[in-house]
Design a protein around this motif. Sequence first.
Motif, short mmCIF file in Angstrom:
data_model
loop_
_atom_site.label_atom_id
_atom_site.label_comp_id
_atom_site.label_asym_id
_atom_site.label_seq_id
_atom_site.Cartn_x
_atom_site.Cartn_y
_atom_site.Cartn_z
N THR A 1 55.50 69.98 13.98
CA THR A 1 56.79 70.31 15.18
C THR A 1 56.77 69.79 15.76
O THR A 1 58.37 69.49 16.91
N GLY A 2 56.28 68.61 15.80
CA GLY A 2 56.07 67.29 16.33
C GLY A 2 55.20 66.06 15.97
O GLY A 2 55.21 66.23 14.46
N LEU A 3 55.35 64.69 16.53
CA LEU A 3 54.16 63.38 16.07
C LEU A 3 52.72 63.54 16.76
O LEU A 3 52.78 62.86 16.70
N GLU A 4 52.80 64.27 17.56
CA GLU A 4 51.95 64.30 18.67
C GLU A 4 51.13 65.22 19.35
O GLU A 4 51.27 66.39 20.02
N PRO A 5 50.07 65.30 18.44
CA PRO A 5 49.05 66.35 18.49
C PRO A 5 47.95 66.54 19.96
O PRO A 5 48.74 68.08 20.55
N ALA A 6 47.64 65.56 20.69
CA ALA A 6 47.72 65.56 21.90
C ALA A 6 48.46 65.97 22.81
O ALA A 6 47.92 65.96 24.18
N GLN A 7 49.78 66.01 22.48
CA GLN A 7 51.59 66.76 23.45
C GLN A 7 51.17 67.82 23.26
O GLN A 7 52.31 68.68 23.52
N GLY A 8 50.85 68.59 21.97
CA GLY A 8 50.65 70.11 22.38
C GLY A 8 51.58 70.64 21.43
O GLY A 8 51.89 71.69 20.70
N ASP A 9 52.17 68.84 20.18
CA ASP A 9 52.51 69.54 19.01
C ASP A 9 51.97 70.36 17.99
O ASP A 9 50.17 70.10 17.50
N ARG A 10 52.25 71.18 17.04
CA ARG A 10 51.25 71.73 16.30
C ARG A 10 51.85 71.88 14.78
O ARG A 10 52.62 71.84 13.86
N VAL A 11 50.49 72.08 13.75
CA VAL A 11 51.18 72.53 12.55
C VAL A 11 52.41 73.44 12.33
O VAL A 11 51.61 74.46 12.18
N ILE A 12 53.08 73.10 11.21
CA ILE A 12 54.00 75.13 10.62
C ILE A 12 53.68 75.08 9.46
O ILE A 12 53.61 76.10 8.61
N GLU A 13 53.37 74.10 8.41
CA GLU A 13 52.87 74.31 7.06
C GLU A 13 51.87 72.99 6.27
O GLU A 13 51.57 72.16 6.96
N VAL A 14 50.51 74.25 5.17
CA VAL A 14 50.58 73.28 4.99
C VAL A 14 50.36 73.27 3.58
O VAL A 14 50.19 74.46 3.06
N VAL B 1 64.52 68.06 10.09
CA VAL B 1 63.56 66.02 9.48
C VAL B 1 63.77 68.13 8.14
O VAL B 1 62.93 67.20 7.10
N HIS B 2 61.91 68.69 9.02
CA HIS B 2 61.52 70.45 7.80
C HIS B 2 62.85 70.93 7.06
O HIS B 2 62.43 71.55 6.25
N GLY B 3 63.47 71.39 8.32
CA GLY B 3 64.49 73.05 8.10
C GLY B 3 63.95 74.13 8.46
O GLY B 3 64.61 74.85 8.47
N PHE B 4 62.39 73.86 9.39
CA PHE B 4 62.26 74.73 9.41
C PHE B 4 62.95 75.46 11.53
O PHE B 4 62.02 74.59 12.11
N THR B 5 63.27 76.71 11.04
CA THR B 5 62.63 76.60 12.67
C THR B 5 62.19 78.27 13.33
O THR B 5 61.03 79.06 12.42
N ASN B 6 62.39 78.74 14.71
CA ASN B 6 61.06 79.66 15.26
C ASN B 6 61.85 80.83 14.36
O ASN B 6 60.49 81.25 13.50
N GLY B 7 62.53 81.35 13.66
CA GLY B 7 62.66 82.38 13.33
C GLY B 7 62.20 82.78 12.24
O GLY B 7 61.33 83.34 11.58
N ASP B 8 62.11 81.28 11.02
CA ASP B 8 61.36 81.21 9.44
C ASP B 8 59.74 81.06 9.69
O ASP B 8 59.37 81.57 9.06
N LEU B 9 59.31 81.25 10.98
CA LEU B 9 57.73 80.80 11.39
C LEU B 9 57.26 82.56 11.91
O LEU B 9 56.34 82.66 12.07
N ALA B 10 58.14 82.91 12.86
CA ALA B 10 57.96 84.82 12.88
C ALA B 10 57.19 85.36 12.45
O ALA B 10 57.95 85.46 10.86
#
Length: 234
Positions: free
Chosen positions: A11-24, A56-65
């Motif tokens: 979701t962003g660049l900083e895991p320490a600031q709460g950004d999370r993984v959306i795809e592995v 950047v990656h094309g994913f929206t909140n709806g894609d991951l619901a």
Amino acid sequence: MRQIVLDTETTGLEPAQGDRVIEVAAVELVNLLPTGATFHRLVDPERDIPSEATRVHGFTNGDLAGKPKFAEIAQDMLDFLGDAPIVAHNAPFDFGFLDAELIRCGKPKLDRSRMIDSLMLAKERYPGMPNSLDALCRRLGVDNSMRTSHNAVLDCRLLAEVYLELMGGKQPGFELAAALAGTGPVLAAVETVAWVPRPITVPEERAAAHAAFVQGKVKEALWLKPPFATVESD
């Protein structure tokens, strides 16, 4: 030799600031060749995806619901990774995000001794040049025409080809292995060609002229002394 090529989207660049993984995504290599074995999961980040990340990656909140939480896919991911070395482009970024997610769900971090950073390999080989995945694909002749946005699975497959080139170039059977992905390791038959020496014959007059030139121009030439010089016996 088993290795894993890995990529994440976040979701962003900083895991320490709460950004999370959306795809592995991960692709298995054996002896630098893809076996066809892959791991891929989309993940509910449990937070909003910023619009700049979506660009950047094309994913929206709806894609991951409705997708599983990271804690639900963590063990499957670890099982696929096993204890193999892990190749990633700008690997500290991916390791940092995965470590944050693993800690969050009570699992140990990845061992950094397993990390192979293809970006650092590229910088050592091409210092001062652009070394993004796209730049390396163009430089090394890897077809990335289908890469219109970041996609972890596609990026893994492209990086597998780039990594092979960085480690010394295409080996026999790479294209065959890629074409037969899903059937396991493929070993291509390599035709054995006998080496035949082809000595260069120097005309006697040329050899004599060269010897006279060397004798007149070079004093005490080392190659005319033992053990380099040929000594004839009676």
